[in-house]
Design a protein around this motif. Sequence first.
Motif, short mmCIF file in Angstrom:
data_model
loop_
_atom_site.label_atom_id
_atom_site.label_comp_id
_atom_site.label_asym_id
_atom_site.label_seq_id
_atom_site.Cartn_x
_atom_site.Cartn_y
_atom_site.Cartn_z
N ASP A 122 7.30 -3.10 13.02
CA ASP A 122 6.33 -2.75 11.98
C ASP A 122 7.05 -2.15 10.78
N PHE A 123 6.43 -2.30 9.61
CA PHE A 123 7.02 -1.79 8.38
C PHE A 123 6.37 -0.47 7.97
N PHE A 124 7.21 0.48 7.63
CA PHE A 124 6.79 1.73 7.02
C PHE A 124 6.56 1.50 5.54
N LEU A 125 7.39 0.61 4.95
CA LEU A 125 7.32 0.33 3.52
C LEU A 125 7.97 -1.02 3.24
N LYS A 126 7.41 -1.73 2.25
CA LYS A 126 7.98 -3.01 1.81
C LYS A 126 8.26 -2.94 0.31
#
Length: 191
Positions: A35-39
């Motif tokens: 999962d991404f915290f930030l992109k």
Amino acid sequence: MNELEHYISTYFGLTGSDMQEIASHFSQTKLKKGDFFLKPGEVCRTLSFQRSGLARFYIDDGDQEVTQWISGKDGFVTDLSGLIFNLPSRSHIQALTDSDFYTIQQQDYVRLGERLPQWHHLEKLFIARCFLFMEQRIFSLLSMKAEERYHWLFNLNPELFNQVPLQYLASMMGMTPETLSRIRKKQTSLS
């Protein structure tokens, strides 16, 4: 005192009601592996203290991914350009493992400055520590030989070498995976 309060007390030197006031603005959040915290392009509106797991900060220019940093337990996860200046991120921040965080939202982070007179001093110390660490990383990349960079990172966080794919570590240290393998093999033979 929970682990967040303990960390705030240790990191910022706060105790009592001020420490509890800061801790009260954090909530527990989780990311699953991948999962991404930030992109890139998103504005980071949170600051997180990592309780467990690993998060990878990296840039993908289309031809290659360059690992900037890997955060682990007791590290902070944010993009300061977004948190402080509302600028969009250039980096990805992705969970390498299932990860748990204590997270404060940007608006609560700003409100702490209104509630606690010493918050701006603490914030300045926090950002100065981030800057000093970044300065040390830049120094290591520009002035140390590959083997010295390996030793620096290994001494800083030996657990990474058992938990993180070697290509990410090599990228983070500014070397090829082959160079890292050669250095590790040499270190193993010396042990």
